[in-house]
Enzyme design. Sequence first.
Site, PDB file in Angstrom:
ATOM      1  CE  LYS A   1      -3.393   8.380  -2.135  1.00  0.00           C
ATOM      2  NZ  LYS A   1      -1.963   8.531  -1.989  1.00  0.00           N
TER       3      LYS A   1
ATOM      4  CG  MET B   1       5.446   3.970  -1.896  1.00  0.00           C
ATOM      5  SD  MET B   1       6.548   2.817  -2.416  1.00  0.00           S
ATOM      6  CE  MET B   1       6.693   3.457  -4.269  1.00  0.00           C
TER       7      MET B   1
ATOM      8  CD  GLU C   1      -3.681   4.259  -2.559  1.00  0.00           C
ATOM      9  OE1 GLU C   1      -2.993   5.144  -2.242  1.00  0.00           O
ATOM     10  OE2 GLU C   1      -3.835   3.469  -3.560  1.00  0.00           O
TER      11      GLU C   1
ATOM     12  CG  HIS D   1       2.111   3.447  -9.766  1.00  0.00           C
ATOM     13  ND1 HIS D   1       1.640   2.085 -10.414  1.00  0.00           N
ATOM     14  CD2 HIS D   1       2.305   2.858  -8.571  1.00  0.00           C
ATOM     15  CE1 HIS D   1       1.614   1.257  -9.453  1.00  0.00           C
ATOM     16  NE2 HIS D   1       1.970   1.618  -8.309  1.00  0.00           N
TER      17      HIS D   1
HETATM   18  P1  NAI Z   1       3.447   5.042   4.206  1.00  0.00           P
HETATM   19  O1  NAI Z   1       2.268   4.590   5.364  1.00  0.00           O
HETATM   20  O2  NAI Z   1       4.856   4.235   4.510  1.00  0.00           O
HETATM   21  O3  NAI Z   1       3.716   6.479   4.227  1.00  0.00           O
HETATM   22  C1  NAI Z   1       2.568   7.485   4.347  1.00  0.00           C
HETATM   23  C2  NAI Z   1       3.245   8.807   4.904  1.00  0.00           C
HETATM   24  O4  NAI Z   1       2.357   9.840   4.892  1.00  0.00           O
HETATM   25  C3  NAI Z   1       3.310   8.637   6.562  1.00  0.00           C
HETATM   26  O5  NAI Z   1       4.717   9.028   6.816  1.00  0.00           O
HETATM   27  C4  NAI Z   1       2.325   9.387   7.109  1.00  0.00           C
HETATM   28  O6  NAI Z   1       3.154  10.183   8.276  1.00  0.00           O
HETATM   29  C5  NAI Z   1       2.270  10.499   5.890  1.00  0.00           C
HETATM   30  N1  NAI Z   1       1.119  11.363   5.760  1.00  0.00           N
HETATM   31  C6  NAI Z   1       0.118  11.237   6.508  1.00  0.00           C
HETATM   32  N2  NAI Z   1      -0.595  12.144   6.346  1.00  0.00           N
HETATM   33  C7  NAI Z   1      -0.046  13.287   5.956  1.00  0.00           C
HETATM   34  C8  NAI Z   1      -0.147  14.895   5.551  1.00  0.00           C
HETATM   35  N3  NAI Z   1      -1.522  15.341   5.610  1.00  0.00           N
HETATM   36  N4  NAI Z   1       0.824  15.427   4.944  1.00  0.00           N
HETATM   37  C9  NAI Z   1       2.125  14.708   4.859  1.00  0.00           C
HETATM   38  N5  NAI Z   1       2.270  13.536   4.880  1.00  0.00           N
HETATM   39  C10 NAI Z   1       1.174  12.806   5.443  1.00  0.00           C
HETATM   40  O7  NAI Z   1       2.657   4.566   3.012  1.00  0.00           O
HETATM   41  P2  NAI Z   1       3.678   4.324   1.664  1.00  0.00           P
HETATM   42  O8  NAI Z   1       3.587   2.680   1.511  1.00  0.00           O
HETATM   43  O9  NAI Z   1       4.782   5.020   1.507  1.00  0.00           O
HETATM   44  O10 NAI Z   1       2.475   4.657   0.649  1.00  0.00           O
HETATM   45  C11 NAI Z   1       1.898   6.163   0.121  1.00  0.00           C
HETATM   46  C12 NAI Z   1       1.241   6.061  -1.238  1.00  0.00           C
HETATM   47  O11 NAI Z   1       2.167   5.412  -2.100  1.00  0.00           O
HETATM   48  C13 NAI Z   1       0.320   5.443  -1.071  1.00  0.00           C
HETATM   49  O12 NAI Z   1      -0.796   6.125  -1.753  1.00  0.00           O
HETATM   50  C14 NAI Z   1       0.371   4.024  -1.646  1.00  0.00           C
HETATM   51  O13 NAI Z   1      -0.809   3.544  -2.265  1.00  0.00           O
HETATM   52  C15 NAI Z   1       1.329   4.228  -2.655  1.00  0.00           C
HETATM   53  N6  NAI Z   1       2.125   3.330  -3.096  1.00  0.00           N
HETATM   54  C16 NAI Z   1       2.549   2.345  -2.358  1.00  0.00           C
HETATM   55  C17 NAI Z   1       3.658   1.389  -2.824  1.00  0.00           C
HETATM   56  C18 NAI Z   1       4.167   0.517  -1.704  1.00  0.00           C
HETATM   57  O14 NAI Z   1       4.668  -0.606  -2.237  1.00  0.00           O
HETATM   58  N7  NAI Z   1       3.899   0.752  -0.521  1.00  0.00           N
HETATM   59  C19 NAI Z   1       3.883   1.226  -3.957  1.00  0.00           C
HETATM   60  C20 NAI Z   1       3.296   2.279  -4.853  1.00  0.00           C
HETATM   61  C21 NAI Z   1       2.515   3.361  -4.511  1.00  0.00           C
END
Ligand code: NAI
Length: 718
Positions: A409, A326, A404, A452
């Site tokens: 967060k 995302m 998540e 979102h």
């Molecule tokens: P993802 O797992 O692809 O990416 C999360 C990223 O956050 C990873 O690259 C990780 O290294 C990074 N991260 C972890 N701790 C960190 C920190 N302390 N500082 C900076 N970066 C850090 O997850 P995704 O799918 O991108 O989801 C992220 C958020 O978006 C979640 O809250 C999810 O619920 C939300 N979301 C996801 C959707 C989806 O379809 N996957 C749709 C809408 C919202």
Amino acid sequence: MTVFQWHRDDAGIVTLTMDAPGQSANTMNGAFRADLGAAVERLRGEREAVRGVIVTSAKDSFLAGGDLDELLTFGPEQADAFFASLEQMKGWLRELETFGFPVVAALNGTALGGGWEIALACHHRIAIDSPRSRFGLPEVTLGLMPGAGGVTRMVRLLGLQEAMPYLMEGKQVKPADALKAGLVQDLAVDAADMMAKARAWIAANPAPRQPWDRDNYRMPGGLPSSPKVAGLLTVAPAMLRDKTKGCYPAPEAILASAVEGARVAFDTACRIESRYMTSLTVGPVAKNMITAFWQQMRALKSGVSRPAGVPSWRAAQVGVLGAGMMGSGIAYAAASKGLPVVLKDVSLEAAEKGKGYSRALLEKSVERGRLTTEAMNKTLNLIRPTVDAADLAGCDLIIEAVFESVELKARVTAEAEALLGPDAIMASNTSTLPISKLADASKRPANFIGLHFFSPVDKMQLVEIVVGRQTSPETLARAFDFVLQIGKLPIVVNDSRGFFTSRVFTAFVMEGIVMLGEGRPPAAIENAALMAGMPVGPLAISDEISLSLYAAIAAQNKAGVEAEGGVYVRHPGEDVVERMVGEFKRPGKAAGAGFYEYPKDGRKHLWPGLAQHYPVAAEEAPFDDLRDRILYIQAIEAVRCYEEGVLRSVGDANLGSIFGIGFPGWTGGVLQFINHVGPAAFVARARQLAERYGIRFESPQRLIEMAETGARFTNEAA
Ligand code: NAI
């Protein structure tokens, strides 16, 4: 005449300039029609003195199209009158092109829909070569069709096959491409050049005839009876049906009108076209689509959901926390609109990888010739990958998209806030966690909001703005402005577990899953959703998202509800999810196994094991029930959101459902669907479904009241 300005010069050339008073663009409304009639009548009267006619406009555009607000008012009772008015207008246009003197369309700007149809009734079309001008017939996108001769003339001008993308898909072209396609005959550098060329053409062509009125006319590409076209036409209806599932009457009407019209004389073809256009205009699907895609979309973009009185705002630099799926998509969305982005992850490598996502997308655009390498580099230079939180200083908006987890967060929020100015906004892209709860970790909860985004961010237009309990109107207004700044569509909802879109989406997929548990054949479940107009079946989309994520969210919701002292109501579909993940070890596509099999060297197909573990029930359910369950359960969940104050407006619900979760466009959105069925009929059918399939189909109180009073969901705020 009020819309048309009449000017006849010494050479006998009449310039008809369209300039609807009090409107920013000309539209084909009642005043326009009356004036068109008056102009043609005057030309008839002064025929002997007229050497030629130039039709042009005093607005930025030529003519924007039909008056959609007016079209919404025509119901089945007005069908005869509407048909008659179409026929009358076509009669005038026909007269114009057969008077004998030359008629030139001087296209100073965009001519769409009715505007393009007027141009087609002219013998010669000259357009100013402006990069902003577009020509075409977008009616189909609103459940309508060209009804002022557009189908008849486009088919005769280009041939059946070549005309189809314009008629059935609403394809629009720029002036240069219109010239190549034979839609316009000449380009001009500016208005003076255009008018000079128009005069010269009139002088050189004192008595032109439209191609279709010439003695030697042959339809380009051949008549429907020619072997090549006949071959195409045998498969065209089936291909169309496969695409629309019979949910969209407009493309069917266009195809029928084009083919039937091609076989008969011009005037008969026009009448056939009027008949189909009338049936679409007075029918329900066009009403649904115009309501959502025109009225509610216009209201949304004009900021009905944005607090008034807050000065408009533009973000200067955005920080994105988390460069995963995302975060990297959000970084691309912002940078591609010229906004500098600081993209932070836990390692520089991860942040660079997130930037790589933009590079891949941009390179594809360069390959396709849509972007220059220079523009690509400019966009890429706007994204600064980093591991150092200090780089966030100077950002006026931070969007976190880390895993998540409430704790994580909270940590990243605190870390970022320490570096930001007092007005900076902190936004979370969480898809499930309540915003007000996340705001607890913030020192400035008034500046905290949910943004979102949907996956994949580069393709999905919608952004659901989630207003927390303490979010200030200023923060909401700025978040709204930011979403528009990056070219996306903002809907505004109040905080709730799952907000609006995730709640409705969950209702959809869980309904499909529970059907499986009941012993409905999996292929029938998928097809029921497709036949309703959903883009993907509930089992297929669940595999894409992952069943283990469903299980995790359900567990999280249960814990959340219980922590608040509530009673968690388990969805009967959760049993199936748990067995799929736990017992069968099939959590979805990423794991290579879910409801579907994903063979390495073949197409995915439903897992045969489903038949064994979920044998087909002895008592068959009517297919209509399966299809209705898919739509009704989403509509009911939306009404609950409305009743609970999660939704703030009907338009947000409708557009959010269409653009966020693929609720079918023909319905006009999740609440308009209830208008479409009629609240009383909806409640009666929902009661029947509740008796057969479970209490989740029981109508919320609000809907029962609407059924009694006959009220409908209208554009006013909830
Ligand atoms: P993802 O797992 O692809 O990416 C999360 C990223 O956050 C990873 O690259 C990780 O290294 C990074 N991260 C972890 N701790 C960190 C920190 N302390 N500082 C900076 N970066 C850090 O997850 P995704 O799918 O991108 O989801 C992220 C958020 O978006 C979640 O809250 C999810 O619920 C939300 N979301 C996801 C959707 C989806 O379809 N996957 C749709 C809408 C919202």
